[in-house]
Write a protein that holds these residues in place. Structure first.
Motif, PDB file in Angstrom:
ATOM      1  N   PRO A   1      -0.247  11.731 -56.909  1.00 45.82           N
ATOM      2  CA  PRO A   1      -1.598  11.378 -56.776  1.00 45.82           C
ATOM      3  C   PRO A   1      -1.858  11.257 -55.720  1.00 45.82           C
ATOM      4  N   SER A   2      -2.889  11.330 -55.274  1.00 46.06           N
ATOM      5  CA  SER A   2      -3.319  11.731 -53.531  1.00 46.06           C
ATOM      6  C   SER A   2      -3.014   9.455 -53.808  1.00 46.06           C
ATOM      7  N   ALA A   3      -2.397   9.127 -52.543  1.00 49.52           N
ATOM      8  CA  ALA A   3      -2.456   7.515 -52.216  1.00 49.52           C
ATOM      9  C   ALA A   3      -3.418   7.699 -51.469  1.00 49.52           C
ATOM     10  N   ALA A   4      -4.398   8.663 -51.406  1.00 53.16           N
ATOM     11  CA  ALA A   4      -5.453   7.992 -50.819  1.00 53.16           C
ATOM     12  C   ALA A   4      -6.335   7.558 -51.770  1.00 53.16           C
ATOM     13  N   ALA A   5      -6.646   8.436 -52.577  1.00 50.90           N
ATOM     14  CA  ALA A   5      -7.692   7.874 -53.456  1.00 50.90           C
ATOM     15  C   ALA A   5      -7.215   6.689 -53.895  1.00 50.90           C
TER      16      ALA A   5
ATOM     17  N   TYR B   1      -6.806  10.406 -64.134  1.00 54.78           N
ATOM     18  CA  TYR B   1      -6.985  11.675 -63.103  1.00 54.78           C
ATOM     19  C   TYR B   1      -4.864  11.126 -61.971  1.00 54.78           C
TER      20      TYR B   1
ATOM     21  N   TYR C   1      -5.849   0.378 -58.473  1.00 54.32           N
ATOM     22  CA  TYR C   1      -5.057  -0.246 -59.543  1.00 54.32           C
ATOM     23  C   TYR C   1      -5.357   0.857 -60.085  1.00 54.32           C
TER      24      TYR C   1
ATOM     25  N   ARG D   1      -8.249   0.206 -68.632  1.00 53.59           N
ATOM     26  CA  ARG D   1      -7.686   1.524 -67.411  1.00 53.59           C
ATOM     27  C   ARG D   1      -8.868   1.324 -66.692  1.00 53.59           C
ATOM     28  N   SER D   2      -8.622   1.784 -65.255  1.00 53.68           N
ATOM     29  CA  SER D   2      -9.725   2.100 -64.782  1.00 53.68           C
ATOM     30  C   SER D   2     -10.040   3.506 -64.725  1.00 53.68           C
ATOM     31  N   LEU D   3     -11.214   3.892 -64.583  1.00 53.18           N
ATOM     32  CA  LEU D   3     -11.961   4.729 -65.312  1.00 53.18           C
ATOM     33  C   LEU D   3     -11.939   5.798 -63.977  1.00 53.18           C
ATOM     34  N   ARG D   4     -11.781   5.377 -63.144  1.00 54.62           N
ATOM     35  CA  ARG D   4     -12.342   6.220 -61.917  1.00 54.62           C
ATOM     36  C   ARG D   4     -10.454   7.070 -61.546  1.00 54.62           C
ATOM     37  N   VAL D   5      -9.242   6.416 -61.584  1.00 54.96           N
ATOM     38  CA  VAL D   5      -8.557   7.277 -61.038  1.00 54.96           C
ATOM     39  C   VAL D   5      -7.255   7.072 -62.920  1.00 54.96           C
TER      40      VAL D   5
ATOM     41  N   HIS E   1      -8.883   3.772 -52.600  1.00 58.62           N
ATOM     42  CA  HIS E   1      -9.999   3.334 -52.637  1.00 58.62           C
ATOM     43  C   HIS E   1     -10.646   2.565 -54.138  1.00 58.62           C
ATOM     44  N   VAL E   2      -9.932   2.120 -55.157  1.00 62.09           N
ATOM     45  CA  VAL E   2      -9.382   2.086 -56.165  1.00 62.09           C
ATOM     46  C   VAL E   2      -8.675   0.884 -56.086  1.00 62.09           C
TER      47      VAL E   2
ATOM     48  N   ARG F   1      -7.502  -2.801 -64.869  1.00 60.87           N
ATOM     49  CA  ARG F   1      -7.932  -4.547 -64.540  1.00 60.87           C
ATOM     50  C   ARG F   1      -7.991  -5.076 -65.134  1.00 60.87           C
TER      51      ARG F   1
END
Lengths: 580, 223
Positions: A168-172, A157, A178, A150-154, A175-176, A181
């Motif tokens: 979820p924010s499309a903009a956020a 979230y 996916y 899993r993406s730890l970033r998103v 930036h990732v 991974r």
């Protein structure tokens, strides 16, 4: 848009009159190859197109996951020519031992693509064998083993947003790109998977990389379903299902490293053939008559491509940035507006000639967009991409011929620095996950075997050995006198038959940027988006960004340059049943 | 079935990878390894128990090194000078391929483990090859005509069935061709930012400024 396969001449019907694989480029330098853009010839696009044309159906046969995402699922693909199942084993992420590299020892997801329908016995055996990885063996009919994190970033979230009733924010997400991974897609004989040459002729995945690419597509779909499931589990009252526009903008993360360079050195014919097919396609694009009716469509595609690049937030280093490509595409669009306004037909070549001076990436976007815009111009078939890499040594060749070929195929090496101080790199595989690595000679562990293909040394040794033999002697006799030159001589013989010759890279050189070749394979051959370089030896990109979801395969076209989505107004309440 | 009789299926790709590493670790010159690897599995398919034989060679623990020049040969005679069969197979094939006559006889002297030559016939489709082994001497009689040997299944598709115990030992030995995993070498692929004990620092799923994302999440919360 319809990509016809039966009325148009097939690529391969006629030889090109000017074999350039990109506008102005017939020489496979790392820089030229890194500039090639995704196209209809890219594997992900070929697969999606095949799924669309043949109306493959993807269903979820099993989705038995708990509230933290641990459990099993089976995604079933009915191709009309057989069924394939992706058996997924998911677990709750752990921070320890986690890395995106091949050396990782813990994964949030492992999965196997198996010729189906799978039996409980096959699932049970796979469950037992996969954790052993290098010591494990796939059950009969296994096509791919894969691992993802899993993406730890998103990831959390996105789940939290959905659980609270928000998209979820499309903009956020942009930036990732996916939620999961990929950290390994193993096929073609590895871990007991079915070898490529064992696929029956009519097997739906009997094309280079199709098994791996189908697995990646299914894992991407699972990542979206998993986020929906976890949101529903966390807050059944408030959770909403992910908006389709946002879901479509989620791909599968992918990081490729130095292993692709070693792969490229072992697959000269595949790469050369792929470039040859591309050259024929480019030739068709240049010869095409673009009528006044075609031009607005082409302009629209280029505007989409420009927008896609302009919205790319990634940072690039060796690979040309999206911002620069977007700027050049903007310049091209200004010229296109004039051409469209003229309202007359022109050839692809004439169009390309009228464009302002732009970077090769932007120019390639135009050439490939012509092919997209005129689907009947050429048809692609994966059979064009199948080659035999088995290298047969020709012992009967004369030494004089070998000597001449050696000079011909390696002439370009004269442009690379030959001083050992400029060639400091050693390539090797680590005991940790067999990870390919590249380090300065003085930094690598003692006793390390150098796996680099040292073409400069091979050329010198062949020159010296040939000088000791009569010109009419056979290469067989030369190799009996110098047994260690068998591989070098074979490499020259193979390279001399290639249309474009060997890739012009000196693996040992400090001037060689591995990321360029890795980008070429990821972007042009596989069709990854937002593929940026890291540390000059990794390419981080996204597979299937913008691709249709599993129930949209029949209806979605031209998906490869998606705009950053904004959630549609029609958000549906989440009613997740565990079965879809 | 006892442990030594158990067999395991391996793909040609796995076979090539593992045996190439074994030969590399044993010191065979890299330039000779592809042909030697082919010879091992050709011989295995020909029934020579070549995988077990390779294990015997490896257990001898004698560095292989580069094969010496095979001089003193004629068209019909080759002095292998004590080279192991898999290192000579390429030269034998070459001499047979170079032969113009419809019928030819090649004598190869001083071959160690000549059984590794038993599969060379698979690689010459236009010649029928008969091999005789006599101690360290191999006699190859060749006739220009399609081979009388039944065609073998394509190993790229079928792979090989090999003895499980020998294969596992070879797999283990092949690891000698892989480099030690040191802290410095970890920085030779992927992340360069490591803790003193070699653990990769920072976010592991990608490299990005988290502060930017956090700002975007905040924006999202206000949507």
């Amino acid at each position: 848009m319809n990509m016809s396969t039966h009325t148009s001449p097939r690529i391969g019907d006629s030889p090109p009159h000017r074999p350039e694989f990109a506008c102005g480029n017939a020489i496979p330098t790392p820089t030229a190859l890194a500039a090639l853009q995704p196209s209809r010839l890219s594997t992900t696009r070929l697969l999606i197109e095949q799924m669309r044309q043949e109306r493959w159906r993807i269903t979820v046969a099993k989705f038995d996951l708990d509230s933290v995402g641990a459990g099993e699922a089976v995604y079933r693909v009915d191709t009309g020519r057989g069924v394939m199942d992706l058996v997924i084993f998911a677990k709750e992420p752990k921070r320890d031992g986690r890395t995106s590299r091949i050396i990782g020892g813990t994964w949030d997801l492992t999965a196997a693509l198996i010729e189906g329908p799978v039996t409980e016995a096959q699932i049970s055996l796979t469950r037992e064998e996969m954790p052993k990885l290098y010591e494990g063996r796939g059950c009969e009919g296994t096509l791919v083993w894969c691992r993802s994190n899993r993406s730890l970033r998103v990831f959390d979230y996105v789940v939290a947003a959905l659980a609270s009733g928000r998209q979820p924010s499309a903009a956020a997400l942009t930036h990732v790109g996916y939620l999961l991974r990929n950290t390994g897609l193993d096929a073609n004989g590895t871990f007991g998977t079915k070898p490529f040459f064992a696929y029956e002729e009519r097997h739906p995945l009997a094309a280079p990389f199709f098994p791996q690419m189908l697995t990646a597509y299914l894992v991407r779909q699972f990542s979206i379903d998993l986020a929906d499931h976890l949101a529903a589990a966390a807050s059944p009252e408030t959770a909403v299902r992910m908006d389709r526009n946002i879901a479509r903008s989620i791909g599968l993360g992918n990081g490729s490293g130095l292993g692709l360079i070693l792969w490229a050195t072992n697959h000269p014919r595949f790469i050369d053939n792929w470039l040859s097919v591309r050259a024929r396609a480019l030739d068709a694009a240049r010869s095409a008559l673009l009528t006044a009716e075609h031009l607005p469509d082409l302009e629209s595609r280029l505007r989409d491509a420009q927008g896609f690049r302009a919205q790319d937030p990634m940072r690039y280093h060796i690979i040309r940035s999206s911002a620069e490509i977007a700027n050049d595409l903007e310049s091209i669009l200004q010229t296109m507006a004039v051409i469209v306004a003229e309202g007359r037909s022109l050839s692809g070549e004439e169009l390309l000639q009228r464009l302002p001076i732009v970077c090769p990436e932007a120019l390639d976007c135009v050439a490939m967009a012509i092919l997209d815009s005129m689907p009947d111009l050429v048809s692609f078939d994966w059979r064009d991409l199948v080659v035999d890499e088995e290298a047969a040594f020709d012992a009967t060749m004369s030494v004089a011929t070998l000597r001449r070929l050696t000079e011909q195929v390696y002439e370009w090496l004269d442009e690379w620095p030959s001083d050992p101080r400029d060639r400091p790199y050693v390539w090797y595989r680590s005991i940790a996950g067999e990870e390919p690595r590249r380090g300065l000679r003085h930094e690598v562990p003692e006793g390390t075997f150098d796996l680099s293909v040292d073409l400069m040394a091979e050329r010198e040794e062949l020159r010296a050995a040939c000088a000791t033999q009569p010109p009419d002697a056979t290469v067989g006799s030369l190799v009996r006198s110098h047994p260690r030159l068998r591989r070098s001589a074979t490499r020259v013989q193979v390279a001399s038959d290639l249309t474009f010759g060997p890739l012009r890279m000196d693996m040992k050189s400090a001037d060689f940027h591995p990321s360029q070749i890795i980008a070429f394979i990821n972007v042009a051959v596989f069709g990854l988006a937002r593929a940026r370089d890291a540390l000059d030896r990794n390419i981080l990109g996204v597979m299937y960004l913008g691709a249709p979801l599993r129930d949209e395969l029949a209806t979605t076209h031209d998906w490869w340059t998606p705009a950053v989505p904004f959630a549609s107004a029609e958000w549906r309440p989440l009613t997740f049943t565990g079965q879809q | 079935m006892n442990a030594s009789q158990e067999r395991v299926w391996i793909s040609q790709r796995e076979a090539g990878t593992i045996v190439s590493r074994v030969l590399l670790a044993c010191g065979l010159d890299p330039g000779e390894i592809p042909a030697a690897t082919d010879a091992v599995f050709d011989a295995e398919q020909a029934g020579a128990a070549a995988v077990r034989l390779l294990l015997r060679v490896v257990r001898e623990n004698t560095p292989l090194g580069a094969t010496a020049a095979m001089e003193g040969y004629s068209r019909n005679e080759l002095d292998a000078r004590g080279a192991i069969g898999f290192a000579v197979a390429g030269a034998v094939l070459d001499l047979l391929a170079e032969c113009d006559e419809d019928e030819a006889r090649l004598v190869v002297h001083d071959v160690r483990y000549p059984e590794f030559l038993l599969g060379v016939g698979y690689r010459l489709s236009d010649r029928d090859i008969r091999l005789e082994l006599d101690g360290s001497t191999v006699v190859a009689e060749s006739t220009r005509r399609p081979s009388s040997r039944p065609p073998r299944p394509d190993p790229r598709a079928t792979g090989y069935l090999v003895p499980r115990d020998a294969w596992h030992e070879l797999r283990s030995i092949s690891n000698r061709a892989l480099a030690e995993d040191t802290i410095v070498s970890r920085s030779h692929a992927g992340a360069t930012d490591l803790t003193s004990d070699g653990v990769i620092k920072g976010d592991t799923d990608d490299v990005v400024a988290m502060t930017e994302l956090e700002a975007l999440y905040s924006d999202s919360a206000q949507e």
